[in-house]
Design a protein around this motif. Sequence first.
Motif, PDB file in Angstrom:
ATOM      1  N   LEU A  51      -3.378   0.229  -3.517  1.00 22.86           N
ATOM      2  CA  LEU A  51      -2.715  -1.073  -3.601  1.00 22.86           C
ATOM      3  C   LEU A  51      -1.877  -1.135  -4.870  1.00 22.86           C
ATOM      4  O   LEU A  51      -2.377  -0.879  -5.968  1.00 22.86           O
ATOM      5  N   LYS A  52      -0.622  -1.461  -4.732  1.00 26.68           N
ATOM      6  CA  LYS A  52       0.279  -1.547  -5.881  1.00 26.68           C
ATOM      7  C   LYS A  52       1.092  -2.829  -5.814  1.00 26.68           C
ATOM      8  O   LYS A  52       1.375  -3.345  -4.733  1.00 26.68           O
ATOM      9  N   LEU A  53       1.461  -3.309  -6.987  1.00 31.66           N
ATOM     10  CA  LEU A  53       2.306  -4.491  -7.073  1.00 31.66           C
ATOM     11  C   LEU A  53       3.769  -4.068  -7.014  1.00 31.66           C
ATOM     12  O   LEU A  53       4.180  -3.133  -7.702  1.00 31.66           O
ATOM     13  N   LYS A  54       4.520  -4.721  -6.176  1.00 29.28           N
ATOM     14  CA  LYS A  54       5.938  -4.400  -6.111  1.00 29.28           C
ATOM     15  C   LYS A  54       6.623  -4.737  -7.431  1.00 29.28           C
ATOM     16  O   LYS A  54       6.293  -5.716  -8.093  1.00 29.28           O
TER      17      LYS A  54
ATOM     18  N   LEU B   7       0.850  -1.179   0.000  1.00 33.92           N
ATOM     19  CA  LEU B   7       0.000   0.000   0.000  1.00 33.92           C
ATOM     20  C   LEU B   7       0.889   1.233   0.000  1.00 33.92           C
ATOM     21  O   LEU B   7       1.811   1.336   0.809  1.00 33.92           O
ATOM     22  N   ASP B   8       0.608   2.155  -0.915  1.00 39.05           N
ATOM     23  CA  ASP B   8       1.415   3.371  -0.919  1.00 39.05           C
ATOM     24  C   ASP B   8       0.865   4.368   0.111  1.00 39.05           C
ATOM     25  O   ASP B   8      -0.063   4.052   0.872  1.00 39.05           O
ATOM     26  N   ARG B   9       1.417   5.551   0.146  1.00 36.88           N
ATOM     27  CA  ARG B   9       1.029   6.539   1.154  1.00 36.88           C
ATOM     28  C   ARG B   9      -0.427   6.980   1.024  1.00 36.88           C
ATOM     29  O   ARG B   9      -1.019   7.479   1.977  1.00 36.88           O
ATOM     30  N   ASN B  10      -1.007   6.799  -0.170  1.00 37.97           N
ATOM     31  CA  ASN B  10      -2.402   7.171  -0.399  1.00 37.97           C
ATOM     32  C   ASN B  10      -3.349   5.985  -0.247  1.00 37.97           C
ATOM     33  O   ASN B  10      -4.500   6.051  -0.669  1.00 37.97           O
ATOM     34  N   ASN B  11      -2.814   4.892   0.354  1.00 33.60           N
ATOM     35  CA  ASN B  11      -3.598   3.666   0.537  1.00 33.60           C
ATOM     36  C   ASN B  11      -4.048   3.048  -0.784  1.00 33.60           C
ATOM     37  O   ASN B  11      -5.093   2.402  -0.862  1.00 33.60           O
TER      38      ASN B  11
END
Length: 279
Positions: free
Chosen positions: A8-11, A2-6
């Motif tokens: 969801l992203k794939l590494k 989860l980035d700072r804006n919540n």
Amino acid sequence: MLDRNNVLKLKKNNLPQNSGYKYEISVSLGRRQCDFILVRDQFLHNKVIAHRGAWKNTGEAENSIGALRKAIEMGCEGAEFDVHMSEDSVLFIHHDPDLNGVRIEKTKSSDLAKLRLSNSEYLPTLAAYLKEGMAQNKTKLILEIKPSVISPERTLALTDKVVAMVHAMKAQAWVDYISFSYDCLKRVRQLDPAAKLAFLAGGKTPLELKADKIDGLDYHFSAFKNNPGIVKDAREAGISTNFWTVNDIGDLKALLAAGADVITTNEPELLFDLQKNKR
């Protein structure tokens, strides 16, 4: 992650190479779990939306599984199709509210399932159509929710059923929604904040659509003829443009020259040829 804006992203480089195009993902938070499909984005961007699938020059029936397959084989950016709800709330694919004199909304699914199209297919369900479309990751499924001929309340009930099925089948990555019903699109936005939506009926400015979180206009070609600047206005407002149903060479050329994002046509072969040969 989860980035700072919540979000969801794939590494980066987390997926193995050459291992397919769709991946089952589960996200857990305490006792809550969300399952979905992550799709490798190889969807095409060639402006060609096959209206009711590719049927006119292929021998397939409109809105059939066969017409969807032909649109995929042809390499269309999207295949458009229409959804109605049976008397007992089963979702079927067809353009008109009637098939061979049978009113879809007032007929039980068991009887509708016996009806055949002109290419000998049985009347397809939304479940079967989505399953076919999810077997690839090149052509988007442009899902039109047809307003009920019975009542506005039934339109919203249909909308709820459609979005629930798309989510249950984890088909979100494949599906964009369109409708002539503005209330339908606003309901989809409530149910799925990430869905891509476009309005069909016309009469709304790009800024009005943007304010209501509608991602695009999908208007009859006459809207462009009456106001050629609408493409530029939409671009400046940050929404997409699509026009239907465009089958004339001159009209297709005019939309290509204006920079329309996509074009819905019964002649996908012609639109491909125009772009290839620049004629």
